[in-house]
Design an enzyme around this catalytic site. Sequence first.
Site, short mmCIF file in Angstrom:
data_model
loop_
_atom_site.label_atom_id
_atom_site.label_comp_id
_atom_site.label_asym_id
_atom_site.label_seq_id
_atom_site.Cartn_x
_atom_site.Cartn_y
_atom_site.Cartn_z
N ASN A 27 24.56 -14.37 18.73
CA ASN A 27 24.25 -13.45 18.89
C ASN A 27 23.47 -13.24 18.50
O ASN A 27 23.30 -14.14 17.50
CB ASN A 27 25.43 -12.64 19.03
CG ASN A 27 25.72 -12.19 17.03
OD1 ASN A 27 24.98 -11.93 16.62
ND2 ASN A 27 27.14 -12.16 17.19
N ARG A 28 22.00 -12.20 18.81
CA ARG A 28 20.77 -12.25 18.04
C ARG A 28 20.83 -10.91 16.88
O ARG A 28 19.88 -10.81 16.30
CB ARG A 28 20.57 -11.29 18.72
CG ARG A 28 19.88 -11.83 20.11
CD ARG A 28 19.00 -10.81 21.36
NE ARG A 28 18.41 -11.82 22.18
CZ ARG A 28 19.32 -11.63 22.81
NH1 ARG A 28 20.71 -10.69 23.19
NH2 ARG A 28 18.79 -11.99 24.34
#
Length: 214
Positions: A27-28
């Site tokens: 994920n970011r």
Amino acid sequence: MRLTGIHVIVTAGPTHEPIDPVRYIANRSSGRQGFAIAGALATLGARVTLVAGPVALETPAGVDRIDIETAQQMAAAVDAAMPADAAVMVAAVADWRVAGAAQKIKKAGNGAPPTLTLIENPDILAGIARRPDRPRLVVGFAAETEQLIEHATAKRVRKGADWIVANDVSGDVMGGQANTIHIITADGVESWARLPKAAVAARLADRIADALRR
């Protein structure tokens, strides 16, 4: 200092869940908010164990860092770091991992995508909240894109956390330099104005110190 003699476990960053030897699910999350919180707690005198996912950030001064990649590794590192007086679970842990392939997955040649089998990862926040030697303060984070307060309130009860720090990540929070948070407790919701992540960390560390010394 206010947190001298206090041990706090902080998790930060994403986890990387392998699909095969060259690919992974992630994920970011940049890890910036969790690292800032770890540093702010250490500044107040706490002994901080930071369990960090794969991020390119310098270790805050006075913090003991353990690097991991997967959710399973993070759960094991948190378990090994216990006991603690507080746990601040900031990391964006993948809910699922893939039943990984031993070799790189190749295209089938017929246009059909590969089938990935997902396995639920350990729930690190709920696990630490249910331990017999549970920290006196368990703080979780909720990154949401809709119904922020409602989802975070339900998460606090479901996970058994004392606080949930909720933020809306539909904008530039993940990877950004600022954050707007809402602290969900049994007493209600406390909303803060948008602040740089370092300022959020300092203010949250002060609030944690007040709770532990109360």
